[in-house]
Write a protein that holds these residues in place. Structure first.
Motif, PDB file in Angstrom:
ATOM      1  N   VAL A  62       0.840  -1.201   0.000  1.00  0.00           N
ATOM      2  CA  VAL A  62       0.000   0.000   0.000  1.00  0.00           C
ATOM      3  C   VAL A  62       0.879   1.256   0.000  1.00  0.00           C
ATOM      4  CG1 VAL A  62      -1.757   1.302   1.269  1.00  0.00           C
ATOM      5  CG2 VAL A  62      -1.917  -1.179   1.125  1.00  0.00           C
ATOM      6  N   GLU A  63       1.991   1.201   0.726  1.00  0.00           N
ATOM      7  CA  GLU A  63       2.910   2.341   0.708  1.00  0.00           C
ATOM      8  C   GLU A  63       3.480   2.558  -0.690  1.00  0.00           C
ATOM      9  OE1 GLU A  63       7.007   2.378   2.580  1.00  0.00           O
ATOM     10  OE2 GLU A  63       5.940   3.741   3.929  1.00  0.00           O
ATOM     11  N   GLN A  64       3.765   1.474  -1.406  1.00  0.00           N
ATOM     12  CA  GLN A  64       4.261   1.596  -2.772  1.00  0.00           C
ATOM     13  C   GLN A  64       3.205   2.195  -3.689  1.00  0.00           C
ATOM     14  OE1 GLN A  64       7.386   1.071  -4.205  1.00  0.00           O
ATOM     15  NE2 GLN A  64       7.896   1.104  -2.029  1.00  0.00           N
ATOM     16  N   TRP A  65       1.945   1.805  -3.498  1.00  0.00           N
ATOM     17  CA  TRP A  65       0.868   2.429  -4.281  1.00  0.00           C
ATOM     18  C   TRP A  65       0.883   3.932  -4.073  1.00  0.00           C
ATOM     19  CZ3 TRP A  65      -3.778  -1.162  -2.556  1.00  0.00           C
ATOM     20  CH2 TRP A  65      -3.545  -2.467  -3.031  1.00  0.00           C
ATOM     21  N   MET A  66       1.122   4.349  -2.817  1.00  0.00           N
ATOM     22  CA  MET A  66       1.112   5.767  -2.483  1.00  0.00           C
ATOM     23  C   MET A  66       2.331   6.478  -3.057  1.00  0.00           C
ATOM     24  SD  MET A  66       1.284   7.473   1.311  1.00  0.00           S
ATOM     25  CE  MET A  66       2.979   6.913   1.521  1.00  0.00           C
ATOM     26  N   TRP A  86      -4.783  -6.982   4.934  1.00  0.00           N
ATOM     27  CA  TRP A  86      -5.012  -5.954   3.915  1.00  0.00           C
ATOM     28  C   TRP A  86      -5.938  -4.867   4.445  1.00  0.00           C
ATOM     29  CZ3 TRP A  86      -2.574  -4.671  -0.290  1.00  0.00           C
ATOM     30  CH2 TRP A  86      -1.822  -5.628  -0.986  1.00  0.00           C
ATOM     31  N   GLN A  87      -6.965  -5.279   5.164  1.00  0.00           N
ATOM     32  CA  GLN A  87      -7.916  -4.301   5.686  1.00  0.00           C
ATOM     33  C   GLN A  87      -7.235  -3.348   6.659  1.00  0.00           C
ATOM     34  OE1 GLN A  87     -12.127  -4.523   8.126  1.00  0.00           O
ATOM     35  NE2 GLN A  87     -11.746  -6.057   6.529  1.00  0.00           N
ATOM     36  N   ALA A  88      -6.348  -3.877   7.497  1.00  0.00           N
ATOM     37  CA  ALA A  88      -5.624  -3.022   8.441  1.00  0.00           C
ATOM     38  C   ALA A  88      -4.720  -2.031   7.714  1.00  0.00           C
ATOM     39  CB  ALA A  88      -4.805  -3.880   9.400  1.00  0.00           C
ATOM     40  N   ALA A  89      -4.116  -2.477   6.610  1.00  0.00           N
ATOM     41  CA  ALA A  89      -3.230  -1.597   5.845  1.00  0.00           C
ATOM     42  C   ALA A  89      -4.007  -0.513   5.107  1.00  0.00           C
ATOM     43  CB  ALA A  89      -2.415  -2.422   4.855  1.00  0.00           C
ATOM     44  N   LEU A  90      -5.213  -0.836   4.666  1.00  0.00           N
ATOM     45  CA  LEU A  90      -5.983   0.084   3.818  1.00  0.00           C
ATOM     46  C   LEU A  90      -6.940   0.989   4.603  1.00  0.00           C
ATOM     47  CD1 LEU A  90      -6.867  -2.422   0.968  1.00  0.00           C
ATOM     48  CD2 LEU A  90      -5.555  -0.303   0.670  1.00  0.00           C
ATOM     49  N   PRO A 135      -3.051   8.864  -2.718  1.00  0.00           N
ATOM     50  CA  PRO A 135      -2.073   9.903  -3.057  1.00  0.00           C
ATOM     51  C   PRO A 135      -0.981  10.086  -2.013  1.00  0.00           C
ATOM     52  CG  PRO A 135      -4.060  10.907  -2.203  1.00  0.00           C
ATOM     53  CD  PRO A 135      -4.353   9.428  -2.327  1.00  0.00           C
ATOM     54  N   HIS A 136       0.197  10.418  -2.508  1.00  0.00           N
ATOM     55  CA  HIS A 136       1.275  10.817  -1.610  1.00  0.00           C
ATOM     56  C   HIS A 136       0.863  12.136  -0.961  1.00  0.00           C
ATOM     57  CE1 HIS A 136       5.186  12.244  -0.234  1.00  0.00           C
ATOM     58  NE2 HIS A 136       5.651  11.025  -0.409  1.00  0.00           N
ATOM     59  N   PRO A 137       1.145  12.317   0.337  1.00  0.00           N
ATOM     60  CA  PRO A 137       0.681  13.538   1.017  1.00  0.00           C
ATOM     61  C   PRO A 137       1.205  14.835   0.419  1.00  0.00           C
ATOM     62  CG  PRO A 137       2.236  12.318   2.384  1.00  0.00           C
ATOM     63  CD  PRO A 137       1.860  11.421   1.263  1.00  0.00           C
ATOM     64  N   VAL A 138       2.375  14.805  -0.235  1.00  0.00           N
ATOM     65  CA  VAL A 138       2.909  16.035  -0.813  1.00  0.00           C
ATOM     66  C   VAL A 138       2.020  16.533  -1.957  1.00  0.00           C
ATOM     67  CG1 VAL A 138       4.396  15.086  -2.624  1.00  0.00           C
ATOM     68  CG2 VAL A 138       5.110  17.155  -1.383  1.00  0.00           C
ATOM     69  N   LEU A 139       1.168  15.642  -2.482  1.00  0.00           N
ATOM     70  CA  LEU A 139       0.281  16.019  -3.579  1.00  0.00           C
ATOM     71  C   LEU A 139      -1.066  16.547  -3.089  1.00  0.00           C
ATOM     72  CD1 LEU A 139       0.901  12.959  -5.949  1.00  0.00           C
ATOM     73  CD2 LEU A 139       2.013  15.207  -6.004  1.00  0.00           C
ATOM     74  N   LEU A 140      -1.298  16.462  -1.794  1.00  0.00           N
ATOM     75  CA  LEU A 140      -2.578  16.921  -1.235  1.00  0.00           C
ATOM     76  C   LEU A 140      -2.483  18.408  -0.903  1.00  0.00           C
ATOM     77  CD1 LEU A 140      -3.286  13.872   1.112  1.00  0.00           C
ATOM     78  CD2 LEU A 140      -4.426  14.402  -1.053  1.00  0.00           C
ATOM     79  N   GLU A 141      -3.265  19.214  -1.613  1.00  0.00           N
ATOM     80  CA  GLU A 141      -3.195  20.670  -1.431  1.00  0.00           C
ATOM     81  C   GLU A 141      -3.626  21.104  -0.035  1.00  0.00           C
ATOM     82  OE1 GLU A 141      -5.376  22.580  -4.478  1.00  0.00           O
ATOM     83  OE2 GLU A 141      -4.100  21.862  -6.110  1.00  0.00           O
ATOM     84  N   VAL A 159      -0.709   2.733   7.472  1.00  0.00           N
ATOM     85  CA  VAL A 159       0.227   3.187   6.453  1.00  0.00           C
ATOM     86  C   VAL A 159       0.455   4.672   6.669  1.00  0.00           C
ATOM     87  CG1 VAL A 159       0.521   3.644   3.989  1.00  0.00           C
ATOM     88  CG2 VAL A 159      -0.359   1.446   4.742  1.00  0.00           C
ATOM     89  N   GLU A 160       1.715   5.047   6.751  1.00  0.00           N
ATOM     90  CA  GLU A 160       2.050   6.446   7.023  1.00  0.00           C
ATOM     91  C   GLU A 160       1.743   7.291   5.790  1.00  0.00           C
ATOM     92  OE1 GLU A 160       5.683   8.706   9.333  1.00  0.00           O
ATOM     93  OE2 GLU A 160       6.150   7.185   7.846  1.00  0.00           O
ATOM     94  N   GLN A 161       0.619   7.992   5.846  1.00  0.00           N
ATOM     95  CA  GLN A 161       0.208   8.819   4.718  1.00  0.00           C
ATOM     96  C   GLN A 161       0.026  10.269   5.158  1.00  0.00           C
ATOM     97  OE1 GLN A 161      -3.770   8.332   3.229  1.00  0.00           O
ATOM     98  NE2 GLN A 161      -3.202   8.853   1.113  1.00  0.00           N
ATOM     99  N   LEU A 162      -1.049  10.559   5.879  1.00  0.00           N
ATOM    100  CA  LEU A 162      -1.331  11.949   6.246  1.00  0.00           C
ATOM    101  C   LEU A 162      -0.237  12.549   7.121  1.00  0.00           C
ATOM    102  CD1 LEU A 162      -5.157  12.250   6.953  1.00  0.00           C
ATOM    103  CD2 LEU A 162      -3.852  13.076   4.992  1.00  0.00           C
TER     104      LEU A 162
END
Length: 286
Positions: A62-66, A86-90, A135-141, A159-162
């Motif tokens: 999931v991190e690679q998708w991001m 998978w559910q925990a990751a997503l 989306p990668h967080p750098v792409l979130l306006e 998954v470390e996103q936000l």
């Protein structure tokens, strides 16, 4: 998972650990030593190890998708969602639709009803797109606002996103710049410590560089920072060098050619390596 016979006892797997009870059904504090090599116990422990590897792989995928901003078919999400790993990751990742707009926080996936989300108004909604992006967080306006909203919703992303640290290319940086020295000069007493840190953080080392490969808009880019080259003797000191980016052929990219994800991930790697430097040695040198 139910109880499995193991000699005069029964064993089971609970919360990732092997537990045991005697013939009368009384739970024991630990698995008796004499059951260490029992096939049932060995099998459960091997299953535990496999599940741990599977969970790590799901998070990594999931991190690679991001990081690669890959389009993810809804059908794929529906297929993997029943798997707890998978559910925990997503769960609770921010997804965007085809237009790039934030759709919401992922809470459920159903083959018939589509994706269940909490949208930016806090409402539970259903959408049925063919594909979505993580989306990668750098792409979130509106990243700061999304972070605040996530705290209000008590969102916990595995998954470390936000809350992933992001770096934006400075507006005043000359577009023809080919390297930055923000995290250069980090002193390490022994080369092997720095190389060990590279591995520990999940990066690769090659030719004296720590490297972070990124695929952005379908193009492979590699962020590289000098860490010192192995020569059979790793006890001498070293320090981090400038950070640069190259394309697949090895050609150095200018700042203007580096995309926002590649820039952010390269700086993230450099900052993480630099954080492990020997501060006392730096102070003495100063």
């Amino acid at each position: 998972m139910g109880w499995v016979p193991a000699g005069d006892y029964e064993v089971a797997l609970e919360a990732g650990k092997v537990v045991c009870r005697n013939g009368k059904g009384r739970r024991l504090k630990s698995v008796p030593a004499k059951l260490k090599d029992d096939p049932a116990v060995v099998g459960l422990r091997q299953l535990t190890e496999w599940l741990e590897r599977h969970e790590r792989r799901c998070l990594s995928d999931v991190e690679q998708w991001m990081v690669r901003s890959l389009p993810v078919p809804t059908a794929v999400l529906a297929r993997v969602w029943p798997d707890p790993a998978w559910q925990a990751a997503l769960r609770d990742v921010v997804v965007t639709g085809a237009d790039g707009g934030v759709a919401g926080f992922l809470r459920d996936v159903d083959p018939e009803r589509g994706l269940g989300l909490v949208d930016l108004d806090g409402d539970t909604v259903r959408i049925t797109p063919d594909v979505v992006h993580v989306p990668h967080p750098v792409l979130l306006e509106d990243l700061d606002e999304l972070r605040e909203f996530a705290v209000e919703l008590e969102v916990r992303q595995n998954v470390e996103q936000l809350f992933r640290e992001v770096w934006h290319r400075p507006a005043d940086l000359a577009p023809d710049t080919t390297s930055v020295d923000t995290y250069a000069g980090g002193v390490f007493k022994e080369l092997r410590f720095l190389h060990g840190r590279v591995t520990q953080l999940g990066y690769r080392s090659r030719g004296g560089y720590a490297v972070c490969p990124v695929v952005e808009d379908g193009v492979g880019v590699e962020a590289r920072i000098w860490i010192g080259e192995h020569d059979g003797y790793d006890a001498y000191d070293t320090e981090t060098g400038p950070l640069g980016w190259t394309e697949a052929s090895g050609r150095a990219l200018t700042a203007a050619e580096v995309g926002p994800v590649a820039w952010s991930e390269g700086m993230r790697m450099a900052a993480a390596l630099y954080a492990g430097r020997d501060v006392e040695d730096e102070e003495r040198a100063a």
